[in-house]
Write an enzyme that holds these catalytic residues in place. Structure first.
Site, mmCIF file in Angstrom:
data_model
loop_
_atom_site.group_PDB
_atom_site.id
_atom_site.type_symbol
_atom_site.label_atom_id
_atom_site.label_comp_id
_atom_site.label_asym_id
_atom_site.label_seq_id
_atom_site.Cartn_x
_atom_site.Cartn_y
_atom_site.Cartn_z
ATOM 1 N N ASP A 24 -4.710 2.883 -1.066
ATOM 2 C CA ASP A 24 -5.693 3.227 -2.092
ATOM 3 C C ASP A 24 -5.596 4.718 -2.393
ATOM 4 O O ASP A 24 -5.623 5.547 -1.485
ATOM 5 C CB ASP A 24 -7.094 2.867 -1.558
ATOM 6 C CG ASP A 24 -8.189 3.313 -2.501
ATOM 7 O OD1 ASP A 24 -7.916 3.473 -3.710
ATOM 8 O OD2 ASP A 24 -9.335 3.497 -2.029
ATOM 9 N N ASN A 26 -7.642 6.368 -4.843
ATOM 10 C CA ASN A 26 -8.823 7.005 -5.451
ATOM 11 C C ASN A 26 -10.137 6.688 -4.758
ATOM 12 O O ASN A 26 -11.215 6.889 -5.318
ATOM 13 C CB ASN A 26 -8.905 6.627 -6.934
ATOM 14 C CG ASN A 26 -9.035 5.122 -7.118
ATOM 15 O OD1 ASN A 26 -8.942 4.365 -6.150
ATOM 16 N ND2 ASN A 26 -9.278 4.696 -8.338
ATOM 17 N N ASP A 28 -11.715 3.931 -4.025
ATOM 18 C CA ASP A 28 -12.598 2.794 -4.366
ATOM 19 C C ASP A 28 -12.406 1.618 -3.394
ATOM 20 O O ASP A 28 -12.987 0.554 -3.583
ATOM 21 C CB ASP A 28 -12.384 2.345 -5.827
ATOM 22 C CG ASP A 28 -10.995 1.762 -6.066
ATOM 23 O OD1 ASP A 28 -10.154 1.800 -5.131
ATOM 24 O OD2 ASP A 28 -10.748 1.267 -7.181
ATOM 25 N N ASP A 32 -3.741 0.488 -4.899
ATOM 26 C CA ASP A 32 -3.396 0.615 -6.312
ATOM 27 C C ASP A 32 -1.969 1.135 -6.478
ATOM 28 O O ASP A 32 -1.294 1.468 -5.485
ATOM 29 C CB ASP A 32 -4.399 1.545 -7.027
ATOM 30 C CG ASP A 32 -4.676 2.799 -6.213
ATOM 31 O OD1 ASP A 32 -3.689 3.450 -5.794
ATOM 32 O OD2 ASP A 32 -5.868 3.116 -5.966
ATOM 33 N N ASP A 101 5.779 -10.584 -9.981
ATOM 34 C CA ASP A 101 5.312 -11.937 -9.727
ATOM 35 C C ASP A 101 5.019 -12.571 -11.079
ATOM 36 O O ASP A 101 4.276 -11.999 -11.877
ATOM 37 C CB ASP A 101 4.029 -11.862 -8.873
ATOM 38 C CG ASP A 101 3.916 -13.010 -7.904
ATOM 39 O OD1 ASP A 101 4.060 -14.154 -8.356
ATOM 40 O OD2 ASP A 101 3.673 -12.763 -6.711
ATOM 41 N N ASP A 203 5.643 -17.884 -9.290
ATOM 42 C CA ASP A 203 4.522 -18.524 -8.622
ATOM 43 C C ASP A 203 4.384 -19.993 -9.020
ATOM 44 O O ASP A 203 4.388 -20.315 -10.212
ATOM 45 C CB ASP A 203 3.247 -17.770 -9.019
ATOM 46 C CG ASP A 203 2.035 -18.270 -8.285
ATOM 47 O OD1 ASP A 203 1.977 -18.064 -7.064
ATOM 48 O OD2 ASP A 203 1.155 -18.875 -8.927
ATOM 49 N N HIS A 336 1.550 -13.236 1.786
ATOM 50 C CA HIS A 336 0.121 -13.112 1.482
ATOM 51 C C HIS A 336 -0.623 -14.447 1.554
ATOM 52 O O HIS A 336 -1.838 -14.469 1.479
ATOM 53 C CB HIS A 336 -0.047 -12.497 0.095
ATOM 54 C CG HIS A 336 0.437 -13.429 -0.977
ATOM 55 N ND1 HIS A 336 1.762 -13.792 -1.087
ATOM 56 C CD2 HIS A 336 -0.218 -14.091 -1.957
ATOM 57 C CE1 HIS A 336 1.893 -14.644 -2.105
ATOM 58 N NE2 HIS A 336 0.706 -14.835 -2.646
HETATM 59 O O1 TEU Z 1 0.582 -20.357 -4.152
HETATM 60 C C1 TEU Z 1 0.838 -21.655 -4.603
HETATM 61 C C2 TEU Z 1 0.659 -22.691 -3.619
HETATM 62 O O2 TEU Z 1 1.423 -23.651 -3.579
HETATM 63 C C3 TEU Z 1 -0.534 -22.616 -2.717
HETATM 64 O O3 TEU Z 1 -1.056 -23.892 -2.571
HETATM 65 C C4 TEU Z 1 -0.193 -22.074 -1.417
HETATM 66 O O4 TEU Z 1 0.523 -23.055 -0.747
HETATM 67 C C5 TEU Z 1 -1.453 -21.747 -0.693
HETATM 68 O O5 TEU Z 1 -1.955 -20.565 -1.234
HETATM 69 C C6 TEU Z 1 -1.208 -21.527 0.741
HETATM 70 O O6 TEU Z 1 -2.423 -21.322 1.381
HETATM 71 C C7 TEU Z 1 0.667 -19.385 -5.124
HETATM 72 C C8 TEU Z 1 0.357 -17.993 -4.603
HETATM 73 O O7 TEU Z 1 1.293 -17.603 -3.650
HETATM 74 C C9 TEU Z 1 -1.041 -17.960 -4.099
HETATM 75 O O8 TEU Z 1 -1.373 -16.714 -3.561
HETATM 76 C C10 TEU Z 1 -1.940 -18.286 -5.251
HETATM 77 O O9 TEU Z 1 -3.251 -18.361 -4.777
HETATM 78 C C11 TEU Z 1 -1.558 -19.580 -5.943
HETATM 79 O O10 TEU Z 1 -0.178 -19.658 -6.211
HETATM 80 C C12 TEU Z 1 -2.246 -19.703 -7.273
HETATM 81 O O11 TEU Z 1 -1.667 -18.847 -8.201
HETATM 82 CA CA CA Z 2 -7.938 2.305 -5.662
#
Ligand code: TEU
Ligand code: CA
Length: 595
Positions: A24, A26, A28, A32, A101, A203, A336
């Protein structure tokens, strides 16, 4: 080596940045783009070649940026387009490529297209989305990954129709059947390619094609796909037509790469996506590994039996065999959407954290596939293990909690299981140093910071020669200097050994032998073939090395690489496989003769 060509995206290491949690600038409390810019030299010091940046476009953040309201702008909390341009240039100056992404299975309900679409059936954008007119009765059930009711259709009054959302109700699915929708998406992709981005992580890309005859698929999902909605969603009738068209309209003519998030895809169809002459996508990442150690049914629930290494070896070996033929794969152990790599596959308790994190790195960086590392894994960050629902920010956890609450299910057990599997475990802010808030922010962080930051942080590891971070840097360099680690044949040994993962990578006349102890036990391990009595390992994640004759005394989570050695004469699985195929053919021939 696979017959297919050499490429930068096969040779590089990908580093994934979750911008909200990286740095981060700034105060908040939200990471970023200027924050990332301030860490460019750190990124360069890692030796990584590509950054995959999670979504940074305009978004109301129902799902942390995966709900996009403006594909041509940067999320206010993250900065401006000027900041983005500085970041892109800063990366390119350091010879790091940038993968954005691409989220085009759905938009945010606050995207202007949807805002228009939901006004009236006559709207020019109505057909950009999927609708079920109310006069036809209740829509055929579709499962929503993130909706607290589990239903993917939500009623909209103005159009007197239900719209489809495989994810949250603030994320309506785009209608790819509509030519105008597809063209609008290709336009977005070309915009970013022209700007100079080097590719996209795509995605939920396998979900884009829907069977718009809208069959009742509850039984199908229960039987054929074993209650796996992802599997059903990934098999739309026009999926490959769209990917082919997308390639032609956008990717062709640019030196870019694409990395498909391939949830729901099975191993036997992987090449349909990435076989080079099919001209669809370049790489994909599968979920088969990610299912290991979880129970089959329900939400992601840890299997009390724990992780079965024999199964893990089977999964990664089978996927290697696919890409040995054509196409290219990737390999990862966290991102993530997953808990922390070391907590899940290694051991984050006490002394084991460091050694097991290094062992997992050795695995990822010595397999034949482009490795993807999630930010924080290079310093061995761990699961935070929240004990109350109020600490969570992730829509997946929060809505699943509400859903289970409405079904009167065991919420305590759910919270316990989330300590192992929740996505927020992997999303806590990056631990830069031991100052307040781990040096991530001067304000209040959007998600709690793991208390262990006072000792577990990048600064401390940077000044320690034997840290996880330094090991990571050395291993990334090693991969770069050893073409056998990139293009070499992978051969598995001792596939039934429950604790040890052993394989070789061979290219031309050179072979590397990799031995990984995935357990917390000391193991006496008989090597599959003899090494020179005075051999020293090329890589060792511990201070001990003990070889007596053919027997290795392996420390808990010890990782060793030997080589370069001459190619082995003792067959591993690959040679056995070739032998088996030959035998099958011979017996076929002899049968033919006999009859
Ligand atoms: O994930 C797609 C997806 O297939 C999800 O069901 C994933 O298996 C799940 O998040 C796992 O816990 C993608 C992204 O990687 C995810 O962060 C997003 O939330 C999702 O698409 C919707 O865009
Ligand atoms: Ca920030």
């Amino acid at each position: 080596m696979s017959e297919t060509g050499k490429n930068w995206w096969k040779e590089g290491v990908i580093y994934q940045i979750y911008p909200r949690s990286f740095k981060d600038s700034n105060g908040d409390g939200i990471g970023d783009i200027p924050g990332i810019i301030s860490k460019l030299d750190y990124l360069q010091s890692l030796g990584i070649d590509m950054v995959w940046l999670n979504p940074v476009y305009g978004s109301p953040n129902d799902d942390n940026g995966y709900d996009i309201s403006d594909y041509y702008d940067i999320m206010k909390e993250f900065g401006t387009m000027e900041d983005f341009d500085v970041l892109l240039k800063g990366l390119h100056d350091r010879k790091i490529r940038l993968l954005m992404d691409l989220v085009v299975n759905h938009t945010s309900d606050e995207h202007p297209w949807f805002k228009e679409a939901k006004q009236s059936r006559k709207s020019a954008y109505y057909n950009y989305y999927h609708w079920w007119p109310a006069e036809k009765g209740t829509p055929p059930f579709r499962y929503s990954h993130f909706d607290a009711t589990g239903n993917a259709w939500t009623y909209n009054k103005a159009t007197n129709a239900y719209y489809l959302h495989y994810f949250s109700e603030k994320m309506p699915d785009l209608n790819w059947e509509n030519v105008a929708t597809r063209q609008a998406i290709y336009e977005i992709m070309r915009f970013w390619f022209k700007k100079g981005v080097d590719g996209f992580r795509m995605d939920a890309i396998c979900y884009i094609s829907k069977d718009t005859s809208w069959p009742d698929v509850r039984d199908l999902v229960k039987t054929k796909y074993n209650k796996d909605w992802g599997g059903y969603y990934a098999h739309g009738p026009h999926l490959h037509d769209y990917l082919k068209e997308m390639h032609k309209e956008t990717i062709e003519g640019f030196d870019v790469t694409t990395l498909a998030e391939a949830s729901g895809i099975t191993i036997d169809e992987a090449l349909l996506f990435v076989k080079e002459d099919r001209k669809q996508l370049h790489m994909l990442y599968h979920f088969e590994g990610m299912m290991l150690g979880y129970e089959k049914e329900g939400y992601k629930r840890p299997d009390p039996k724990g992780l079965d290494l024999v199964k893990l070896k089977k999964v990664y070996t089978a996927w290697d065999e696919v890409f040995e033929q054509d196409g290219w794969g990737t390999i990862y152990l966290g991102n993530h959407d997953q808990p922390r790599m070391v907590s899940r596959w290694g051991n984050d308790a006490g002394e084991f954290r460091e050694v097991s994190a290094k062992m997992l790195m050795t695995f990822l960086l010595t397999m034949r596939a482009t490795p993807i590392f999630y930010n924080g894994d290079e310093i061995g960050m761990t699961n935070i293990r929240f004990d109350k629902i109020e600490d969570y920010r992730d829509i997946e956890t929060i809505n699943m909690y509400k859903y289970l609450q409405s079904k009167k299910e065991d919420l305590e057990r759910f919270l316990k299981d989330q300590q192992t599997s929740a996505r927020d475990n992997g999303r806590t802010p990056f631990q830069w140093d031991d100052t307040a808030n781990a040096g991530f922010t001067t304000g209040k962080p959007w998600l709690k910071i793991n208390d262990n930051y006072t000792t577990l942080n990048a600064a401390a590891e940077n000044s320690n020669d034997r840290s996880i971070l330094q090991f990571f840097r050395q291993m990334v360099l090693l991969r770069k200097h050893k073409p056998s680690l990139i293009y070499g044949t992978y051969d598995l040994y001792d596939e039934k050994h429950p604790q040890i993962y052993t394989y070789t990578r061979t290219l031309d006349k050179e072979m590397l032998l990799i031995v990984l102890n995935f357990s917390k036990q000391k193991i006496h391990y008989d090597l599959p073939f003899q090494l020179a009595a005075d051999i020293e390992p090329l890589v060792n994640n511990t201070l001990t090395f003990n070889l007596q004759g053919n027997m290795l005394m392996l420390e808990p989570y010890q990782a060793l690489i030997f080589g370069p050695l001459p190619p082995s004469k003792v067959p591993g699985r690959r040679a056995e496989r070739a032998l088996k195929i030959k035998e099958e053919n011979t017996s076929l021939e002899s049968t033919e003769v006999a009859f």
